[in-house]
Design a protein around this motif. Structure first.
Motif, PDB file in Angstrom:
ATOM      1  N   VAL A 171      67.137  29.396  31.012  1.00  0.00           N
ATOM      2  CA  VAL A 171      68.939  29.555  30.157  1.00  0.00           C
ATOM      3  C   VAL A 171      70.272  29.830  31.134  1.00  0.00           C
ATOM      4  N   GLY A 172      69.614  30.660  32.357  1.00  0.00           N
ATOM      5  CA  GLY A 172      71.073  30.601  33.114  1.00  0.00           C
ATOM      6  C   GLY A 172      71.498  29.438  34.069  1.00  0.00           C
ATOM      7  N   THR A 173      69.836  29.007  34.820  1.00  0.00           N
ATOM      8  CA  THR A 173      70.481  28.294  35.733  1.00  0.00           C
ATOM      9  C   THR A 173      69.974  26.939  34.953  1.00  0.00           C
ATOM     10  N   LEU A 174      68.866  26.412  34.236  1.00  0.00           N
ATOM     11  CA  LEU A 174      68.816  24.615  33.853  1.00  0.00           C
ATOM     12  C   LEU A 174      70.478  24.859  32.428  1.00  0.00           C
ATOM     13  N   GLY A 175      70.426  25.410  32.135  1.00  0.00           N
ATOM     14  CA  GLY A 175      71.706  25.674  30.660  1.00  0.00           C
ATOM     15  C   GLY A 175      70.902  25.089  29.763  1.00  0.00           C
ATOM     16  N   TRP A 176      69.980  25.996  29.526  1.00  0.00           N
ATOM     17  CA  TRP A 176      69.147  25.740  28.167  1.00  0.00           C
ATOM     18  C   TRP A 176      68.861  26.647  26.906  1.00  0.00           C
ATOM     19  N   GLU A 177      68.534  26.602  26.088  1.00  0.00           N
ATOM     20  CA  GLU A 177      68.885  27.778  25.309  1.00  0.00           C
ATOM     21  C   GLU A 177      67.234  28.396  24.654  1.00  0.00           C
ATOM     22  N   LYS A 178      67.717  29.911  24.693  1.00  0.00           N
ATOM     23  CA  LYS A 178      66.273  30.835  24.202  1.00  0.00           C
ATOM     24  C   LYS A 178      65.862  29.858  23.120  1.00  0.00           C
ATOM     25  N   ARG A 179      65.292  29.570  22.114  1.00  0.00           N
ATOM     26  CA  ARG A 179      64.527  29.452  20.639  1.00  0.00           C
ATOM     27  C   ARG A 179      64.328  30.408  19.669  1.00  0.00           C
ATOM     28  N   GLU A 180      62.772  30.578  20.314  1.00  0.00           N
ATOM     29  CA  GLU A 180      62.377  31.559  19.693  1.00  0.00           C
ATOM     30  C   GLU A 180      62.413  33.014  20.492  1.00  0.00           C
ATOM     31  N   ASP A 181      61.707  34.075  20.586  1.00  0.00           N
ATOM     32  CA  ASP A 181      61.379  35.541  20.804  1.00  0.00           C
ATOM     33  C   ASP A 181      61.024  35.958  20.015  1.00  0.00           C
ATOM     34  N   LEU A 182      59.667  36.624  19.629  1.00  0.00           N
ATOM     35  CA  LEU A 182      58.797  36.773  18.516  1.00  0.00           C
ATOM     36  C   LEU A 182      57.725  37.619  19.634  1.00  0.00           C
ATOM     37  N   ARG A 183      57.802  39.226  18.960  1.00  0.00           N
ATOM     38  CA  ARG A 183      56.435  39.493  19.408  1.00  0.00           C
ATOM     39  C   ARG A 183      55.547  39.971  18.687  1.00  0.00           C
ATOM     40  N   PHE A 184      53.759  39.605  18.901  1.00  0.00           N
ATOM     41  CA  PHE A 184      52.886  40.450  18.017  1.00  0.00           C
ATOM     42  C   PHE A 184      52.114  41.169  18.592  1.00  0.00           C
ATOM     43  N   LEU A 211      57.744  33.588  23.679  1.00  0.00           N
ATOM     44  CA  LEU A 211      59.619  33.141  24.289  1.00  0.00           C
ATOM     45  C   LEU A 211      59.225  31.073  24.344  1.00  0.00           C
ATOM     46  N   SER A 212      60.349  31.036  23.950  1.00  0.00           N
ATOM     47  CA  SER A 212      61.232  29.374  24.252  1.00  0.00           C
ATOM     48  C   SER A 212      61.807  29.334  24.323  1.00  0.00           C
ATOM     49  N   VAL A 213      61.506  28.573  25.060  1.00  0.00           N
ATOM     50  CA  VAL A 213      63.209  27.609  25.498  1.00  0.00           C
ATOM     51  C   VAL A 213      63.648  26.285  25.446  1.00  0.00           C
ATOM     52  N   ALA A 214      64.354  25.671  25.631  1.00  0.00           N
ATOM     53  CA  ALA A 214      64.662  24.037  25.598  1.00  0.00           C
ATOM     54  C   ALA A 214      65.861  23.511  25.640  1.00  0.00           C
ATOM     55  N   PRO A 215      66.298  22.064  25.919  1.00  0.00           N
ATOM     56  CA  PRO A 215      67.711  21.333  26.675  1.00  0.00           C
ATOM     57  C   PRO A 215      68.102  21.670  25.205  1.00  0.00           C
ATOM     58  N   PRO A 216      69.707  21.545  25.178  1.00  0.00           N
ATOM     59  CA  PRO A 216      70.185  21.850  24.099  1.00  0.00           C
ATOM     60  C   PRO A 216      70.060  20.958  23.518  1.00  0.00           C
ATOM     61  N   GLY A 217      70.107  21.154  21.621  1.00  0.00           N
ATOM     62  CA  GLY A 217      69.865  19.000  21.074  1.00  0.00           C
ATOM     63  C   GLY A 217      68.422  18.589  21.345  1.00  0.00           C
ATOM     64  N   ALA A 218      67.207  19.154  21.863  1.00  0.00           N
ATOM     65  CA  ALA A 218      66.353  18.990  22.209  1.00  0.00           C
ATOM     66  C   ALA A 218      65.189  19.821  20.588  1.00  0.00           C
ATOM     67  N   VAL A 219      64.043  18.616  20.234  1.00  0.00           N
ATOM     68  CA  VAL A 219      63.257  18.821  19.460  1.00  0.00           C
ATOM     69  C   VAL A 219      62.440  19.642  20.191  1.00  0.00           C
ATOM     70  N   THR A 220      62.029  19.402  20.714  1.00  0.00           N
ATOM     71  CA  THR A 220      60.549  19.783  21.280  1.00  0.00           C
ATOM     72  C   THR A 220      60.738  21.161  23.149  1.00  0.00           C
ATOM     73  N   SER A 221      60.620  22.417  22.385  1.00  0.00           N
ATOM     74  CA  SER A 221      60.785  23.574  23.667  1.00  0.00           C
ATOM     75  C   SER A 221      59.688  23.216  24.275  1.00  0.00           C
ATOM     76  N   ILE A 222      59.624  24.468  25.238  1.00  0.00           N
ATOM     77  CA  ILE A 222      58.782  24.764  26.669  1.00  0.00           C
ATOM     78  C   ILE A 222      58.593  26.638  25.779  1.00  0.00           C
ATOM     79  N   VAL A 223      57.156  27.043  26.060  1.00  0.00           N
ATOM     80  CA  VAL A 223      56.854  28.518  26.064  1.00  0.00           C
ATOM     81  C   VAL A 223      56.685  28.435  27.327  1.00  0.00           C
ATOM     82  N   LEU A 224      56.929  29.943  27.181  1.00  0.00           N
ATOM     83  CA  LEU A 224      57.483  30.634  28.681  1.00  0.00           C
ATOM     84  C   LEU A 224      55.658  31.651  28.266  1.00  0.00           C
ATOM     85  N   GLY A 225      54.838  31.411  28.958  1.00  0.00           N
ATOM     86  CA  GLY A 225      53.473  31.850  28.414  1.00  0.00           C
ATOM     87  C   GLY A 225      52.992  33.416  29.086  1.00  0.00           C
ATOM     88  N   GLN A 226      52.371  34.225  28.964  1.00  0.00           N
ATOM     89  CA  GLN A 226      52.437  35.032  29.527  1.00  0.00           C
ATOM     90  C   GLN A 226      51.023  34.882  29.482  1.00  0.00           C
TER      91      GLN A 226
END
Length: 123
Positions: free
Chosen positions: A23-36, A43-58
């Motif tokens: 988000v900070g360096t690449l300028g992407w958006e945080k899309r989802e941030d859910l706790r289970f 936690l997922s991020v994506a470039p602005p306007g993108a359909v597909t996200s990258i999940v930052l997996g644990q």
């Protein structure tokens, strides 16, 4: 029947550090941030306007280690030289300067702070 890809998961050693990078360096958006529960965070991020996200997996949730290397994920940019210059100025690590691939398109590779490698392709 399938309309698009929702997400692809990469493993990161620290979700907050990864969030700062994407988000900070690449300028992407945080899309989802859910706790289970007490540990699992989706936690997922994506470039602005993108359909597909990258999940930052644990790693602990996926029962795997963070292993630096190729993700198999290609990212597109209209001008790979300009993207390389801007991203390098922001501290993104590249394998080298953009180069013309055998099929005639310019490209290069970059990594996130955890060693996840991406192919950056002009197009």
């Amino acid at each position: 029947m399938i309309t698009h890809l929702h997400s692809a998961t990469i493993l990161v050693g620290d979700q907050e550090e990864a969030l700062r990078f994407y988000v900070g360096t690449l300028g992407w958006e945080k899309r989802e941030d859910l706790r289970f529960g007490p540990v699992h965070r989706f936690l997922s991020v994506a470039p602005p306007g993108a359909v597909t996200s990258i999940v930052l997996g644990q790693p602990e949730v996926h029962a795997r280690e963070v292993v630096p290397g190729g993700t198999g994920i290609t990212m597109m940019t209209p001008d790979v030289a300009a993207a390389h210059a801007e991203m390098s100025a922001r501290g993104v690590r590249f394998a080298g300067q953009p180069q013309v691939m055998p099929w005639g398109t310019k490209a290069t590779w970059f990594t996130d702070p955890f060693g996840n490698e991406y192919f950056l392709l002009e197009g």
